[in-house]
Design an enzyme around this catalytic site. Structure first.
Site, PDB file in Angstrom:
ATOM      1  CE1 TYR A  46      -4.262   0.880  -0.283  1.00  0.00           C
ATOM      2  CE2 TYR A  46      -4.460  -1.258   0.790  1.00  0.00           C
ATOM      3  CZ  TYR A  46      -5.020  -0.225   0.054  1.00  0.00           C
ATOM      4  OH  TYR A  46      -6.323  -0.307  -0.339  1.00  0.00           O
ATOM      5  CD  GLU A  48      -4.865   5.384   0.978  1.00  0.00           C
ATOM      6  OE1 GLU A  48      -4.835   6.143   1.960  1.00  0.00           O
ATOM      7  OE2 GLU A  48      -5.794   4.613   0.735  1.00  0.00           O
ATOM      8  NE  ARG A 227      -7.363  -2.643 -19.300  1.00  0.00           N
ATOM      9  CZ  ARG A 227      -7.822  -2.696 -20.554  1.00  0.00           C
ATOM     10  NH1 ARG A 227      -7.359  -3.595 -21.379  1.00  0.00           N
ATOM     11  NH2 ARG A 227      -8.746  -1.871 -20.971  1.00  0.00           N
TER      12      ARG A 227
END
Ligand code: DSN
Length: 439
Positions: A46, A48, A227
């Site tokens: 993670y 963020e 993508r």
């Protein structure tokens, strides 16, 4: 432990991709390096926030990776600010709109029916058409962007944002003309180059960098990366508002997204370094050559193209010569014959988006496999044979009868011997080409 069924499904999908010919202009095959990075341990973290400003510990290496991705994109395009975190094109356009507009502000974008994108202000069903006052421009009778109309609408409605971008528009986007109009009304100019990024990098399409304030692109189409998406802020944009980069970053996170997909970020960095090579330039040139040859060969076979051709990687078959609403039948029959494409509306669509009158074709995938002019001629012949085979499968004008007709048509098409014969020819050719090559 028994191997999960998903692995056998992935194998089947690989076989499908290898044995068929893909002509969907928004798809591509990625390099083994991009693929390797996508399945790396980076997915387990993670992160963020942004480099050196994270909300989680343990991001020292992720920071380096994200900075590398940003720097490579900045260098490739010559722009001062880049965000590589958008999950894909629609969230990226949402972030730009969120950063530049307040709810109710006016934006001006190309209508879906002219080859624009849902996020360019398509009314009623999208956030961009619902939360903003969306005005849409269209095409002239040559199927080119109608700049007189763009200017008239801009002068009348004074949009705060003008969007120049496409998903099914086969011609070059003239960013200089959009800039002139944006300057007349003091609008921001967003260039959505998702479809043509690889062509821009290869020098095969006008660059938006000198003209746009902000540029958005997905990273998986002609750019041939994972993508994902990226937002570029130009020097022009920063000169107008020195906080523009920070506004875009805040719109991506925390306004619209959470943790970035780090494996995608790393794969964008790989794609950026691949795009900077002379081999990629050749790839972009070959996409264009293949598109020109495919378009002329289709026309030689008597098929009609929207606007009579292409200046990019994509083209649109206009099937109204046969009947309105033939797109689904032709796209399905092509799939049975081993060629996958997508049905698409044409400008001034006489039928409907679900039963449109066109099929969209493009050359990025086949070019990544190493196919060249000779193969394009052959593909055009197969497409013409498929159309010939199903041209009498006319959609009923009574809407209630359509679903049953399509169901029966599909059953007929799956057993059609001509289509199956073409499929075996297609497979023979497709199997000779790898999914990805630099040659
Ligand atoms: N779905 C993309 C395309 O096919 O062009 C646009 O979102």
């Amino acid at each position: 432990m028994k191997k999960d069924q998903i692995f056998s499904l992935i194998n089947k999908e690989c076989v499908r991709q290898k044995s068929m010919i893909g002509l969907i202009p928004s798809e591509n095959h990625i390099s083994p390096e991009v693929s390797e990075v996508l399945s790396s341990c980076l997915s387990s973290k993670y992160a963020e926030g942004y480099p050196h400003r994270r909300y989680y510990e343990g991001n020292q290496i992720i920071d380096e990776i994200e900075i590398l991705a940003q720097d490579r994109i900045k260098k490739l395009f010559g722009v001062p600010h880049v965000n590589v975190q958008p999950y894909s094109g629609s969230p990226a356009n949402g972030a730009v709109e969120f950063a530049l507009l307040e709810p109710g502000d006016t934006l001006l974008g190309l209508a879906l029916s002219g080859g624009g994108h849902l996020t360019h202000g398509h009314p009623k069903v999208t956030f961009s058409g619902k939360y903003f006052n969306s005005i849409q421009y269209g095409l002239n009778d040559r199927a080119r962007i109608d700049f007189e109309q763009v200017r008239e609408l801009a002068l009348k409605h004074k949009p705060k944002l003008i969007i120049a971008g496409n998903t099914a528009y086969p011609f070059e986007l003239d960013f200089a003309k959009f800039r002139e109009i944006a300057d007349e009304v003091g609008a921001w100019l967003l260039a959505d180059i998702s479809h043509v990024t690889g062509l821009v990098v290869a020098g095969e399409h006008m660059s938006p960098v000198p003209y746009a304030d902000v540029i958005m692109s997905t990273t998986h189409k002609t750019f041939r990366g994972p993508r994902g998406a990226m937002i570029l802020v130009t020097q022009r944009g920063l000169d107008r508002d020195p906080d523009l980069g920070s506004k875009i970053d805040k719109a991506v996170f925390p306004a619209l997204q959470g943790g970035p997909h780090n494996a995608t970020t790393a794969a964008i960095a790989i794609a950026a370094s691949e795009a900077a090579t002379p081999e990629f330039k050749k790839y972009g040139q070959q996409i264009r050559k293949n598109a020109d040859v495919l378009a002329s060969a289709l026309k030689k076979q008597g098929l009609k193209l929207v606007g009579d051709g292409t200046e990019t990687h994509l083209m649109l078959l206009d099937l109204t010569n046969y009947s309105d609403g033939m797109g689904l039948q032709v796209a399905f029959a092509l799939d049975v014959a081993g060629i996958y494409a997508n049905r698409n509306t044409i400008p001034h669509e006489p039928c409907s988006p679900f039963y449109p009158s066109g099929v969209r074709l493009g050359t990025p995938l086949v070019t990544s496999r190493g196919m060249k002019e000779k193969e394009m001629e052959q593909i055009a012949q197969w497409i013409a044979r498929v159309v010939e085979e199903v041209k009498t499968e006319v959609l009923p004008s009574d809407k209630k009868e359509r679903a049953t007709f399509i169901k029966d048509f599909r059953t007929r098409a799956l057993k059609n011997e001509q289509l199956l014969a073409i499929r075996s020819e297609v497979e023979d050719l497709a199997k000779k080409f790898p999914l990805f090559t630099w040659d």
